[in-house]
Design an enzyme around this catalytic site. Structure first.
Site, PDB file in Angstrom:
ATOM      1  N   CYS A 117      13.917  35.985 -15.068  1.00 17.79           N
ATOM      2  CA  CYS A 117      13.352  35.617 -16.382  1.00 17.79           C
ATOM      3  C   CYS A 117      13.956  36.442 -17.522  1.00 17.79           C
ATOM      4  CB  CYS A 117      11.842  35.778 -16.363  1.00 17.79           C
ATOM      5  SG  CYS A 117      11.099  34.781 -15.074  1.00 17.79           S
ATOM      6  N   HIS A 169      10.039  34.920 -23.559  1.00 19.78           N
ATOM      7  CA  HIS A 169      10.210  34.132 -22.335  1.00 19.78           C
ATOM      8  C   HIS A 169       8.912  33.353 -22.119  1.00 19.78           C
ATOM      9  CE1 HIS A 169      10.413  32.933 -18.269  1.00 19.78           C
ATOM     10  NE2 HIS A 169       9.602  33.865 -17.827  1.00 19.78           N
ATOM     11  N   ASN A 207       7.798  27.079 -16.987  1.00 15.88           N
ATOM     12  CA  ASN A 207       8.584  28.314 -17.005  1.00 15.88           C
ATOM     13  C   ASN A 207       9.960  27.993 -16.414  1.00 15.88           C
ATOM     14  OD1 ASN A 207       9.777  30.747 -16.202  1.00 15.88           O
ATOM     15  ND2 ASN A 207       7.808  31.730 -15.773  1.00 15.88           N
TER      16      ASN A 207
HETATM   17  N1  COA Z   1      -4.368  24.540  -8.712  1.00 13.84           N
HETATM   18  C1  COA Z   1      -5.648  24.796  -8.450  1.00 13.84           C
HETATM   19  N2  COA Z   1      -6.082  25.965  -7.974  1.00 13.84           N
HETATM   20  C2  COA Z   1      -5.162  26.907  -7.744  1.00 13.84           C
HETATM   21  C3  COA Z   1      -3.802  26.704  -7.996  1.00 13.84           C
HETATM   22  C4  COA Z   1      -3.413  25.454  -8.490  1.00 13.84           C
HETATM   23  N3  COA Z   1      -2.143  25.157  -8.767  1.00 13.84           N
HETATM   24  N4  COA Z   1      -3.142  27.831  -7.691  1.00 13.84           N
HETATM   25  C5  COA Z   1      -4.052  28.720  -7.263  1.00 13.84           C
HETATM   26  N5  COA Z   1      -5.259  28.163  -7.297  1.00 13.84           N
HETATM   27  C6  COA Z   1      -6.560  28.763  -6.915  1.00 13.84           C
HETATM   28  C7  COA Z   1      -6.402  29.962  -6.035  1.00 13.84           C
HETATM   29  O1  COA Z   1      -6.227  29.575  -4.692  1.00 13.84           O
HETATM   30  C8  COA Z   1      -7.712  30.686  -6.261  1.00 13.84           C
HETATM   31  O2  COA Z   1      -8.691  30.078  -5.506  1.00 13.84           O
HETATM   32  P1  COA Z   1      -9.839  30.956  -4.797  1.00 13.84           P
HETATM   33  O3  COA Z   1     -10.554  31.637  -5.918  1.00 13.84           O
HETATM   34  O4  COA Z   1     -10.650  29.928  -4.093  1.00 13.84           O
HETATM   35  O5  COA Z   1      -9.106  31.905  -3.901  1.00 13.84           O
HETATM   36  C9  COA Z   1      -8.008  30.396  -7.724  1.00 13.84           C
HETATM   37  O6  COA Z   1      -7.202  29.255  -8.077  1.00 13.84           O
HETATM   38  C10 COA Z   1      -7.677  31.538  -8.638  1.00 13.84           C
HETATM   39  O7  COA Z   1      -6.394  32.008  -8.270  1.00 13.84           O
HETATM   40  P2  COA Z   1      -5.767  33.239  -8.976  1.00 13.84           P
HETATM   41  O8  COA Z   1      -4.399  33.462  -8.411  1.00 13.84           O
HETATM   42  O9  COA Z   1      -6.728  34.382  -9.009  1.00 13.84           O
HETATM   43  O10 COA Z   1      -5.652  32.646 -10.440  1.00 13.84           O
HETATM   44  P3  COA Z   1      -5.208  33.374 -11.730  1.00 13.84           P
HETATM   45  O11 COA Z   1      -6.247  33.241 -12.750  1.00 13.84           O
HETATM   46  O12 COA Z   1      -4.635  34.741 -11.452  1.00 13.84           O
HETATM   47  O13 COA Z   1      -4.002  32.446 -12.175  1.00 13.84           O
HETATM   48  C11 COA Z   1      -1.629  32.435 -12.244  1.00 13.84           C
HETATM   49  C12 COA Z   1      -2.863  32.322 -11.359  1.00 13.84           C
HETATM   50  C13 COA Z   1      -0.400  32.314 -11.354  1.00 13.84           C
HETATM   51  C14 COA Z   1      -1.639  31.316 -13.262  1.00 13.84           C
HETATM   52  C15 COA Z   1      -1.692  33.817 -12.939  1.00 13.84           C
HETATM   53  O14 COA Z   1      -1.862  34.833 -12.005  1.00 13.84           O
HETATM   54  C16 COA Z   1      -0.494  34.103 -13.763  1.00 13.84           C
HETATM   55  O15 COA Z   1      -0.287  33.502 -14.795  1.00 13.84           O
HETATM   56  N6  COA Z   1       0.315  35.090 -13.347  1.00 13.84           N
HETATM   57  C17 COA Z   1       1.562  35.374 -14.009  1.00 13.84           C
HETATM   58  C18 COA Z   1       2.517  34.349 -13.567  1.00 13.84           C
HETATM   59  C19 COA Z   1       3.747  34.325 -14.380  1.00 13.84           C
HETATM   60  O16 COA Z   1       3.718  34.364 -15.560  1.00 13.84           O
HETATM   61  N7  COA Z   1       4.841  34.264 -13.665  1.00 13.84           N
HETATM   62  C20 COA Z   1       6.081  34.198 -14.247  1.00 13.84           C
HETATM   63  C21 COA Z   1       6.495  35.532 -14.631  1.00 13.84           C
HETATM   64  S1  COA Z   1       8.042  35.483 -15.218  1.00 13.84           S
END
Ligand code: COA
Length: 336
Positions: free
Chosen positions: A118, A263, A293
């Site tokens: 990224c 980004h 992304n």
């Molecule tokens: N659709 C529905 N539910 C989903 C899912 C999807 N695509 N992906 C994960 N879940 C579920 C999980 O399984 C979890 O369920 P549970 O509570 O029953 O275990 C729940 O949603 C919450 O998951 P969690 O990972 O805690 O969600 P979050 O609020 O942390 O959001 C991201 C997940 C990935 C969106 C978040 O962590 C994020 O934005 N991280 C940074 C990612 C990023 O920017 N990456 C690029 C960097 S360059």
């Protein structure tokens, strides 16, 4: 002979995104997810996926590069160097830089591949900038291009990663600036390998007796892994930190900025930066809603769109910033 230092400037920006639009509703059919979850957690409504047989990482970069070259008033034969940022190269080797050179119908000039995910575009921009500053090059093409969609897992196991990423390419043509007050004022690059595996695609791996095995394909270890909450926590710290580093080095403040092009990791991360830096919404650019992304392509696609929307004007102070896998993070401060 030592030459006097000079600034480089971006003489042209361009981008290319594949035609195929994938809406959140399309992903709902492939995995247990919902439009509401994706929009709430990431801000993404749709993304583009490449068309196999038509789009490649290198030819998407070439499409973006042609636009950037035209806006710069240059032709491919005027280029002295190519710096290509990608985490989804056409081949394991050789790099995509040489393939882009071939696509553009030129030869002989050096081509680098940058593997900083990224943050890759800003790393690439910094490299091009140094070659122009030193006087070794005049015209440098810097690109970020990614095909993520062929490497994602479209089922429940892969849902937390697959919904985020999209395909596309962006490019910038660097040339010497006629003033030390204008162009790329500084770049700041960082890395912390301690967190390498928190956002990574480990396999196929050269370290194994056999790089690619049937077991890897079955257990899904060829797909990217992301520890979402760890990435999120580090991103919201590093983005403001590296933006402030750029501002402090140049004795300017957040109020002096006309635009931040971050980004496009996640809309919530962008909103967090905006709030932490107390910036009005209009000063930070977002297009993740449309493209997801696109890792190394996201900054140049966003910058090129901001330019097309008239949000990049002569004399503007613009900060590019990125954070991602590695971990790596970076910023560039530009006086347009
Ligand atoms: N659709 C529905 N539910 C989903 C899912 C999807 N695509 N992906 C994960 N879940 C579920 C999980 O399984 C979890 O369920 P549970 O509570 O029953 O275990 C729940 O949603 C919450 O998951 P969690 O990972 O805690 O969600 P979050 O609020 O942390 O959001 C991201 C997940 C990935 C969106 C978040 O962590 C994020 O934005 N991280 C940074 C990612 C990023 O920017 N990456 C690029 C960097 S360059």
């Amino acid at each position: 002979m030592t030459k006097q230092l000079r600034n480089s400037r971006i003489a042209g920006l361009g981008h290319y995104v594949p035609e195929k639009v994938i809406k959140n509703a399309d992903l709902e059919k492939l995995m247990d997810t919902s439009d509401a979850w994706i929009v709430e957690r990431t801000g993404i409504h749709e993304r583009r996926y490449f068309e196999p047989g038509k789009d490649t990482t290198a030819n998407m970069a070439a499409n973006a590069a042609r636009v950037a070259l035209e806006r710069a008033g240059l032709e491919a034969k005027d280029l002295d160097m190519i710096v290509f940022a990608t985490l989804s190269p056409d081949y394991f080797f050789p790099g995509s830089g040489v393939l882009l050179q071939r696509e553009l119908g030129i030869s002989d000039i050096p081509c680098f591949d940058i593997r900083n995910q990224c943050s890759g575009f800003i790393y690439a921009l910094s490299l091009g900038d140094q070659y122009i500053k030193s006087g070794m090059c005049n015209n440098v093409l810097v690109v970020g291009s990614e095909i993520q969609s062929s490497g994602l897992e479209f089922n429940d196991r892969g849902r937390s990663v697959s919904v985020i990423f999209g395909d596309g390419a962006g490019a910038a043509v660097l040339t010497p600036s006629d003033s030390l007050e204008k162009g790329i004022l500084s770049t700041h690059l960082h890395a912390q390998g301690e967190f390498a595996e928190e956002l990574a695609a480990i396999n196929p791996s050269s370290n194994l007796e056999q790089r690619l095995t049937h077991e890897m394909i079955d257990d899904g270890s060829t797909y990217p892994y992301m520890n979402g909450s760890t990435v999120f926590k580090h991103a919201v710290t590093r983005f403001p930190e590296v933006i402030m580093e750029a501002l402090n080095q140049n004795n300017v403040t957040p109020e002096d900025l006309d635009l931040i092009v971050p980004h496009q990791a996640n809309l919530r991360i962008t909103q967090f930066i905006q709030q932490k830096m107390k910036l009005p919404e209009g000063k930070i650019f977002s297009n993740i809603q449309k493209y997801g992304n696109t890792t190394a392509a996201s900054v140049p696609i966003a910058f090129s769109e901001a330019f097309e929307e008239g949000r990049v004007k002569e004399g503007d102070l613009i900060c590019l910033a990125a954070f991602g896998s590695g971990f790596t993070w970076a910023s560039a401060l530009i006086r347009w």
